[in-house]
Motif scaffolding. Structure first.
Motif, PDB file in Angstrom:
ATOM      1  N   TRP A  19       7.172   3.000 -12.307  1.00 29.68           N
ATOM      2  CA  TRP A  19       7.935   4.051 -11.629  1.00 29.68           C
ATOM      3  C   TRP A  19       7.047   5.258 -11.345  1.00 29.68           C
ATOM      4  CZ3 TRP A  19      12.766   5.069  -9.645  1.00 29.68           C
ATOM      5  CH2 TRP A  19      13.163   6.408  -9.556  1.00 29.68           C
ATOM      6  N   MET A  20       6.288   5.687 -12.314  1.00 33.10           N
ATOM      7  CA  MET A  20       5.418   6.847 -12.135  1.00 33.10           C
ATOM      8  C   MET A  20       4.268   6.548 -11.178  1.00 33.10           C
ATOM      9  SD  MET A  20       6.969   9.128 -13.881  1.00 33.10           S
ATOM     10  CE  MET A  20       5.743  10.441 -13.887  1.00 33.10           C
ATOM     11  N   GLU A  21       3.774   5.322 -11.191  1.00 36.29           N
ATOM     12  CA  GLU A  21       2.692   4.955 -10.282  1.00 36.29           C
ATOM     13  C   GLU A  21       3.133   4.988  -8.823  1.00 36.29           C
ATOM     14  OE1 GLU A  21       1.264   1.194 -11.589  1.00 36.29           O
ATOM     15  OE2 GLU A  21       0.384   1.996 -13.448  1.00 36.29           O
ATOM     16  N   ARG A  22       4.402   4.676  -8.589  1.00 40.91           N
ATOM     17  CA  ARG A  22       4.918   4.732  -7.213  1.00 40.91           C
ATOM     18  C   ARG A  22       4.814   6.148  -6.661  1.00 40.91           C
ATOM     19  NH1 ARG A  22      10.650   1.946  -6.367  1.00 40.91           N
ATOM     20  NH2 ARG A  22      10.049   2.441  -4.210  1.00 40.91           N
ATOM     21  N   TRP A  23       4.966   7.128  -7.501  1.00 41.95           N
ATOM     22  CA  TRP A  23       4.860   8.521  -7.056  1.00 41.95           C
ATOM     23  C   TRP A  23       3.476   8.794  -6.469  1.00 41.95           C
ATOM     24  CZ3 TRP A  23       7.527  12.814  -6.013  1.00 41.95           C
ATOM     25  CH2 TRP A  23       6.836  14.035  -5.965  1.00 41.95           C
ATOM     26  N   HIS A  24       2.446   8.204  -7.040  1.00 45.89           N
ATOM     27  CA  HIS A  24       1.080   8.477  -6.610  1.00 45.89           C
ATOM     28  C   HIS A  24       0.678   7.667  -5.375  1.00 45.89           C
ATOM     29  CE1 HIS A  24       0.348  10.917 -10.140  1.00 45.89           C
ATOM     30  NE2 HIS A  24       0.802   9.942 -10.915  1.00 45.89           N
ATOM     31  N   ARG A  25       1.314   6.514  -5.156  1.00 48.50           N
ATOM     32  CA  ARG A  25       0.841   5.669  -4.059  1.00 48.50           C
ATOM     33  C   ARG A  25       1.807   5.535  -2.874  1.00 48.50           C
ATOM     34  NH1 ARG A  25       2.143   1.321  -7.986  1.00 48.50           N
ATOM     35  NH2 ARG A  25       3.934   0.154  -7.149  1.00 48.50           N
ATOM     36  N   GLU A  26       3.074   5.992  -3.007  1.00 49.13           N
ATOM     37  CA  GLU A  26       4.049   5.794  -1.937  1.00 49.13           C
ATOM     38  C   GLU A  26       4.593   7.138  -1.440  1.00 49.13           C
ATOM     39  OE1 GLU A  26       7.133   3.017  -2.880  1.00 49.13           O
ATOM     40  OE2 GLU A  26       5.804   1.813  -4.172  1.00 49.13           O
ATOM     41  N   ALA A  27       4.275   7.463  -0.195  1.00 50.34           N
ATOM     42  CA  ALA A  27       4.747   8.724   0.380  1.00 50.34           C
ATOM     43  C   ALA A  27       6.270   8.736   0.527  1.00 50.34           C
ATOM     44  CB  ALA A  27       4.099   8.950   1.744  1.00 50.34           C
ATOM     45  N   ASP A  28       6.870   7.610   0.907  1.00 46.87           N
ATOM     46  CA  ASP A  28       8.324   7.545   1.054  1.00 46.87           C
ATOM     47  C   ASP A  28       9.018   7.758  -0.290  1.00 46.87           C
ATOM     48  OD1 ASP A  28       8.241   7.158   3.751  1.00 46.87           O
ATOM     49  OD2 ASP A  28       8.497   4.984   3.673  1.00 46.87           O
ATOM     50  N   PHE A  29       8.451   7.198  -1.336  1.00 45.53           N
ATOM     51  CA  PHE A  29       9.017   7.374  -2.677  1.00 45.53           C
ATOM     52  C   PHE A  29       9.021   8.853  -3.046  1.00 45.53           C
ATOM     53  CE2 PHE A  29       8.616   7.600  -7.317  1.00 45.53           C
ATOM     54  CZ  PHE A  29       9.682   6.805  -7.719  1.00 45.53           C
ATOM     55  N   ARG A  30       7.916   9.541  -2.773  1.00 45.64           N
ATOM     56  CA  ARG A  30       7.832  10.973  -3.085  1.00 45.64           C
ATOM     57  C   ARG A  30       8.892  11.749  -2.303  1.00 45.64           C
ATOM     58  NH1 ARG A  30       2.233   9.745  -2.901  1.00 45.64           N
ATOM     59  NH2 ARG A  30       2.041  10.565  -0.774  1.00 45.64           N
ATOM     60  N   ARG A  31       9.072  11.390  -1.044  1.00 44.64           N
ATOM     61  CA  ARG A  31      10.067  12.082  -0.222  1.00 44.64           C
ATOM     62  C   ARG A  31      11.479  11.853  -0.757  1.00 44.64           C
ATOM     63  NH1 ARG A  31      12.902  10.244   4.078  1.00 44.64           N
ATOM     64  NH2 ARG A  31      11.592   8.380   4.221  1.00 44.64           N
ATOM     65  N   HIS A  32      11.789  10.629  -1.132  1.00 48.15           N
ATOM     66  CA  HIS A  32      13.127  10.330  -1.649  1.00 48.15           C
ATOM     67  C   HIS A  32      13.395  11.079  -2.955  1.00 48.15           C
ATOM     68  CE1 HIS A  32      13.674   7.531   1.491  1.00 48.15           C
ATOM     69  NE2 HIS A  32      12.983   6.523   0.973  1.00 48.15           N
ATOM     70  N   ILE A  33      12.412  11.119  -3.838  1.00 51.85           N
ATOM     71  CA  ILE A  33      12.582  11.829  -5.110  1.00 51.85           C
ATOM     72  C   ILE A  33      12.820  13.311  -4.862  1.00 51.85           C
ATOM     73  CG2 ILE A  33      11.407  12.564  -7.217  1.00 51.85           C
ATOM     74  CD1 ILE A  33      12.411   9.712  -7.327  1.00 51.85           C
ATOM     75  N   ARG A  34      12.123  13.885  -3.907  1.00 57.47           N
ATOM     76  CA  ARG A  34      12.300  15.307  -3.603  1.00 57.47           C
ATOM     77  C   ARG A  34      13.676  15.567  -2.987  1.00 57.47           C
ATOM     78  NH1 ARG A  34       6.343  15.402  -2.212  1.00 57.47           N
ATOM     79  NH2 ARG A  34       5.415  16.723  -3.852  1.00 57.47           N
ATOM     80  N   VAL A  35      14.155  14.669  -2.147  1.00 63.97           N
ATOM     81  CA  VAL A  35      15.484  14.839  -1.557  1.00 63.97           C
ATOM     82  C   VAL A  35      16.554  14.831  -2.643  1.00 63.97           C
ATOM     83  CG1 VAL A  35      17.246  13.723  -0.122  1.00 63.97           C
ATOM     84  CG2 VAL A  35      14.906  13.911   0.719  1.00 63.97           C
ATOM     85  N   ILE A  36      16.482  13.860  -3.554  1.00 62.81           N
ATOM     86  CA  ILE A  36      17.477  13.773  -4.632  1.00 62.81           C
ATOM     87  C   ILE A  36      17.413  15.016  -5.515  1.00 62.81           C
ATOM     88  CG2 ILE A  36      18.240  12.449  -6.637  1.00 62.81           C
ATOM     89  CD1 ILE A  36      17.002   9.985  -5.322  1.00 62.81           C
ATOM     90  N   THR A  37      16.203  15.451  -5.843  1.00 62.85           N
ATOM     91  CA  THR A  37      16.042  16.647  -6.669  1.00 62.85           C
ATOM     92  C   THR A  37      16.632  17.865  -5.981  1.00 62.85           C
ATOM     93  OG1 THR A  37      14.022  15.771  -7.697  1.00 62.85           O
ATOM     94  CG2 THR A  37      14.343  18.150  -7.787  1.00 62.85           C
TER      95      THR A  37
END
Length: 235
Positions: A161-179
């Motif tokens: 889960w944490m590794e996805r944050w470093h390698r996936e731009a879409d994942f980072r965007r989704h996490i920021r939207v939810i936050t």
């Protein structure tokens, strides 16, 4: 009245299976434990102070005394949670501090509305803190999500889960939207609480706030569930 779910989401409740039945999968057990913990916290942290206020009023207590005492009914529950988990956590300590400071301030002003506005401090500060994490490399929902993932599928899944944050731009965007949505929800809830505390009759505010919070929380959970399902973030 302030209501904060202070239980740990990863707490596991022991299952008592019927003879001959298959053992409950760890993921299902963790999910059920999280729901039980949330329900228990909702009853203890919402219903108990609310009932305490109206019982005290019925016994002849003043508005200030009923608000102060009913709010402090949360203190033993919060303290018990920290003792049970054998660690001091920031949110429970923060909640206890607000309860005490609010009671002391209202003693100076003699105004029960000061106690009512106190509840908005907690939600407002939490909301602004969640929004503030958007400017960091560890948004609130990244850390919260890791805890949920670890409780459901273990540390290996949490590392992925944490590794996805470093390698996936879409994942980072989704996490920021939810936050952002959760932070905005808490902040807007705090503003509404201030308006209600200053405009409604004092005796009506605890009940209205008690009904308002589950509605706001339900709306946030519905958004969260639909969003993570639609974008492949559900574990």
């Amino acid at each position: 009245m302030a209501t904060v779910v202070s239980t740990t989401e990863g707490d596991i409740v022991r299952d008592i299976a019927a003879p001959g039945s298959a053992p409950t999968p760890p993921k299902a057990r963790a999910t059920r434990a999280g729901r039980l913990a949330a329900a228990r916290a909702l009853v203890l942290e919402l219903a108990v102070p609310l009932a305490g206020y109206y019982v005290l009023k019925g016994l002849g207590a003043s508005q200030w005394a009923a608000l102060a005492v009913s709010g402090l009914l949360l203190a033993p529950w919060i303290a018990y949670g920290m003792v049970k988990r054998r660690r001091v956590e920031a949110m429970p300590v923060f909640t206890l501090t607000l309860l005490v400071v609010g009671a002391l301030m209202s003693m100076v002003t003699g105004d029960p509305r000061t106690l009512l506005v106190r509840d908005s401090w907690l939600f407002g500060v939490v909301g602004l803190w969640v929004l503030g994490t958007l400017a960091t490399q560890r948004p609130f929902m990244l850390s919260a999500g890791r805890t949920v993932v670890a409780s459901k599928i273990g540390e290996e899944g949490a590392r992925e889960w944490m590794e996805r944050w470093h390698r996936e731009a879409d994942f980072r965007r989704h996490i920021r939207v939810i936050t952002a949505v959760w932070g905005a929800g808490f902040t807007v809830d705090a503003v509404i609480r201030v308006v209600l505390a200053q405009t409604l009759p004092v005796d009506s505010v605890p009940l209205v706030n008690g009904l308002q919070w589950p509605v706001v929380l339900a709306a946030l959970f519905v958004f969260h569930y639909r969003y993570v399902t639609r974008h492949g973030l559900k574990v």
